[in-house]
Design a protein around this motif. Structure first.
Motif, PDB file in Angstrom:
ATOM      1  N   GLU A  13      69.549  71.435 -49.132  1.00  0.00           N
ATOM      2  CA  GLU A  13      69.553  72.553 -50.092  1.00  0.00           C
ATOM      3  C   GLU A  13      68.656  72.245 -51.291  1.00  0.00           C
ATOM      4  O   GLU A  13      67.886  73.103 -51.743  1.00  0.00           O
ATOM      5  CB  GLU A  13      70.970  72.846 -50.572  1.00  0.00           C
ATOM      6  N   VAL A  14      68.723  71.036 -51.816  1.00  0.00           N
ATOM      7  CA  VAL A  14      67.870  70.636 -52.939  1.00  0.00           C
ATOM      8  C   VAL A  14      66.411  70.671 -52.500  1.00  0.00           C
ATOM      9  O   VAL A  14      65.546  71.175 -53.227  1.00  0.00           O
ATOM     10  CB  VAL A  14      68.258  69.228 -53.460  1.00  0.00           C
ATOM     11  N   TYR A  15      66.143  70.165 -51.299  1.00  0.00           N
ATOM     12  CA  TYR A  15      64.779  70.199 -50.762  1.00  0.00           C
ATOM     13  C   TYR A  15      64.263  71.636 -50.715  1.00  0.00           C
ATOM     14  O   TYR A  15      63.144  71.916 -51.147  1.00  0.00           O
ATOM     15  CB  TYR A  15      64.754  69.570 -49.362  1.00  0.00           C
ATOM     16  N   GLU A  16      65.056  72.563 -50.194  1.00  0.00           N
ATOM     17  CA  GLU A  16      64.651  73.968 -50.097  1.00  0.00           C
ATOM     18  C   GLU A  16      64.391  74.568 -51.475  1.00  0.00           C
ATOM     19  O   GLU A  16      63.438  75.328 -51.661  1.00  0.00           O
ATOM     20  CB  GLU A  16      65.694  74.789 -49.348  1.00  0.00           C
ATOM     21  N   ARG A  17      65.213  74.241 -52.447  1.00  0.00           N
ATOM     22  CA  ARG A  17      65.018  74.756 -53.814  1.00  0.00           C
ATOM     23  C   ARG A  17      63.730  74.222 -54.433  1.00  0.00           C
ATOM     24  O   ARG A  17      62.996  74.954 -55.086  1.00  0.00           O
ATOM     25  CB  ARG A  17      66.210  74.395 -54.699  1.00  0.00           C
ATOM     26  N   LEU A  18      63.467  72.942 -54.230  1.00  0.00           N
ATOM     27  CA  LEU A  18      62.232  72.359 -54.759  1.00  0.00           C
ATOM     28  C   LEU A  18      61.013  72.963 -54.056  1.00  0.00           C
ATOM     29  O   LEU A  18      60.013  73.280 -54.704  1.00  0.00           O
ATOM     30  CB  LEU A  18      62.240  70.834 -54.592  1.00  0.00           C
ATOM     31  N   CYS A  41      58.159  67.906 -58.365  1.00  0.00           N
ATOM     32  CA  CYS A  41      58.782  68.551 -57.202  1.00  0.00           C
ATOM     33  C   CYS A  41      57.984  68.259 -55.942  1.00  0.00           C
ATOM     34  O   CYS A  41      58.556  67.966 -54.883  1.00  0.00           O
ATOM     35  CB  CYS A  41      58.884  70.062 -57.408  1.00  0.00           C
ATOM     36  N   MET A  42      56.669  68.341 -56.046  1.00  0.00           N
ATOM     37  CA  MET A  42      55.822  68.106 -54.886  1.00  0.00           C
ATOM     38  C   MET A  42      55.972  66.673 -54.381  1.00  0.00           C
ATOM     39  O   MET A  42      56.061  66.448 -53.169  1.00  0.00           O
ATOM     40  CB  MET A  42      54.359  68.406 -55.205  1.00  0.00           C
ATOM     41  N   GLN A  43      56.036  65.731 -55.286  1.00  0.00           N
ATOM     42  CA  GLN A  43      56.228  64.337 -54.872  1.00  0.00           C
ATOM     43  C   GLN A  43      57.575  64.165 -54.175  1.00  0.00           C
ATOM     44  O   GLN A  43      57.661  63.507 -53.135  1.00  0.00           O
ATOM     45  CB  GLN A  43      56.152  63.403 -56.084  1.00  0.00           C
ATOM     46  N   ALA A  44      58.626  64.774 -54.731  1.00  0.00           N
ATOM     47  CA  ALA A  44      59.958  64.660 -54.129  1.00  0.00           C
ATOM     48  C   ALA A  44      59.986  65.319 -52.753  1.00  0.00           C
ATOM     49  O   ALA A  44      60.560  64.777 -51.805  1.00  0.00           O
ATOM     50  CB  ALA A  44      61.001  65.288 -55.045  1.00  0.00           C
ATOM     51  N   VAL A  45      59.362  66.477 -52.612  1.00  0.00           N
ATOM     52  CA  VAL A  45      59.320  67.180 -51.329  1.00  0.00           C
ATOM     53  C   VAL A  45      58.571  66.352 -50.293  1.00  0.00           C
ATOM     54  O   VAL A  45      59.014  66.222 -49.146  1.00  0.00           O
ATOM     55  CB  VAL A  45      58.691  68.588 -51.497  1.00  0.00           C
ATOM     56  N   MET A  46      57.442  65.773 -50.679  1.00  0.00           N
ATOM     57  CA  MET A  46      56.679  64.961 -49.742  1.00  0.00           C
ATOM     58  C   MET A  46      57.462  63.713 -49.319  1.00  0.00           C
ATOM     59  O   MET A  46      57.443  63.328 -48.146  1.00  0.00           O
ATOM     60  CB  MET A  46      55.326  64.581 -50.346  1.00  0.00           C
ATOM     61  N   LEU A  47      58.178  63.105 -50.250  1.00  0.00           N
ATOM     62  CA  LEU A  47      59.006  61.948 -49.906  1.00  0.00           C
ATOM     63  C   LEU A  47      60.114  62.352 -48.948  1.00  0.00           C
ATOM     64  O   LEU A  47      60.397  61.659 -47.966  1.00  0.00           O
ATOM     65  CB  LEU A  47      59.607  61.327 -51.171  1.00  0.00           C
ATOM     66  N   TYR A  48      60.759  63.486 -49.217  1.00  0.00           N
ATOM     67  CA  TYR A  48      61.826  63.980 -48.351  1.00  0.00           C
ATOM     68  C   TYR A  48      61.279  64.253 -46.947  1.00  0.00           C
ATOM     69  O   TYR A  48      61.877  63.860 -45.952  1.00  0.00           O
ATOM     70  CB  TYR A  48      62.442  65.243 -48.955  1.00  0.00           C
ATOM     71  N   SER A  50      58.720  62.912 -45.557  1.00  0.00           N
ATOM     72  CA  SER A  50      58.333  61.661 -44.896  1.00  0.00           C
ATOM     73  C   SER A  50      59.520  60.973 -44.226  1.00  0.00           C
ATOM     74  O   SER A  50      59.338  60.188 -43.308  1.00  0.00           O
ATOM     75  CB  SER A  50      57.669  60.703 -45.881  1.00  0.00           C
ATOM     76  N   LYS A  51      60.724  61.297 -44.662  1.00  0.00           N
ATOM     77  CA  LYS A  51      61.914  60.690 -44.074  1.00  0.00           C
ATOM     78  C   LYS A  51      62.605  61.612 -43.068  1.00  0.00           C
ATOM     79  O   LYS A  51      63.176  61.148 -42.096  1.00  0.00           O
ATOM     80  CB  LYS A  51      62.902  60.308 -45.178  1.00  0.00           C
ATOM     81  N   HIS A  52      62.545  62.934 -43.300  1.00  0.00           N
ATOM     82  CA  HIS A  52      63.361  63.855 -42.510  1.00  0.00           C
ATOM     83  C   HIS A  52      62.591  64.855 -41.654  1.00  0.00           C
ATOM     84  O   HIS A  52      63.200  65.569 -40.869  1.00  0.00           O
ATOM     85  CB  HIS A  52      64.276  64.659 -43.438  1.00  0.00           C
ATOM     86  N   ASN A  53      61.300  64.955 -41.805  1.00  0.00           N
ATOM     87  CA  ASN A  53      60.537  65.998 -41.129  1.00  0.00           C
ATOM     88  C   ASN A  53      60.119  65.539 -39.733  1.00  0.00           C
ATOM     89  O   ASN A  53      59.054  64.968 -39.550  1.00  0.00           O
ATOM     90  CB  ASN A  53      59.304  66.385 -41.956  1.00  0.00           C
ATOM     91  N   HIS A  54      60.968  65.819 -38.733  1.00  0.00           N
ATOM     92  CA  HIS A  54      60.685  65.389 -37.363  1.00  0.00           C
ATOM     93  C   HIS A  54      59.921  66.444 -36.574  1.00  0.00           C
ATOM     94  O   HIS A  54      59.472  66.174 -35.474  1.00  0.00           O
ATOM     95  CB  HIS A  54      61.986  65.023 -36.644  1.00  0.00           C
ATOM     96  N   GLU A  55      59.796  67.654 -37.119  1.00  0.00           N
ATOM     97  CA  GLU A  55      59.011  68.715 -36.489  1.00  0.00           C
ATOM     98  C   GLU A  55      57.996  69.213 -37.508  1.00  0.00           C
ATOM     99  O   GLU A  55      58.094  70.328 -38.016  1.00  0.00           O
ATOM    100  CB  GLU A  55      59.920  69.853 -36.027  1.00  0.00           C
ATOM    101  N   ALA A  56      57.039  68.386 -37.807  1.00  0.00           N
ATOM    102  CA  ALA A  56      56.072  68.689 -38.860  1.00  0.00           C
ATOM    103  C   ALA A  56      55.241  69.921 -38.529  1.00  0.00           C
ATOM    104  O   ALA A  56      54.835  70.114 -37.389  1.00  0.00           O
ATOM    105  CB  ALA A  56      55.151  67.491 -39.070  1.00  0.00           C
ATOM    106  N   GLN A  57      55.013  70.750 -39.529  1.00  0.00           N
ATOM    107  CA  GLN A  57      54.157  71.918 -39.395  1.00  0.00           C
ATOM    108  C   GLN A  57      52.715  71.491 -39.654  1.00  0.00           C
ATOM    109  O   GLN A  57      52.443  70.373 -40.047  1.00  0.00           O
ATOM    110  CB  GLN A  57      54.575  73.001 -40.403  1.00  0.00           C
TER     111      GLN A  57
END
Length: 93
Positions: A13-18, A41-48, A50-57
């Motif tokens: 949810e925090v990721y989506e808000r950022l 926000c962009m740095q936090a989103v990119m870090l998130y 890098s750990k959780h995005n298993h179906e990268a767009q």
């Protein structure tokens, strides 16, 4: 707060808000974000990602921290595979 603490504290949810704030330039309440907030926000989103995005767009950060790129052919195939999900409406004049 170190990177691991930040990632452990971030929920989807925090990721989506950022991500929303980055894309629209505003927080959910409509308040504009500053350049510094957008950068953070962009740095936090990119870090998130890098750990959780298993179906990268196309052109996103994939799990493991690698930037993922999809070719035009891959994107066309992805969108054509999902074409059945598209509702087509005929507008009459």
């Amino acid at each position: 707060m170190n990177v691991e603490q930040l990632l452990n504290a971030m929920t989807p949810e925090v990721y989506e808000r950022l991500n929303y704030a980055i894309e629209t330039g505003r927080w959910l309440d409509g308040t504009p974000i500053t350049k510094e907030q957008r950068d953070s926000c962009m740095q936090a989103v990119m870090l998130y990602q890098s750990k959780h995005n298993h179906e990268a767009q196309h052109m996103s950060v994939a799990a493991g921290g690698e930037v993922a790129f999809k070719s035009k052919a891959e994107l066309k195939k992805q969108f054509s595979d999902n074409e059945a999900d598209i509702l087509r409406v005929k507008v009459e004049d």
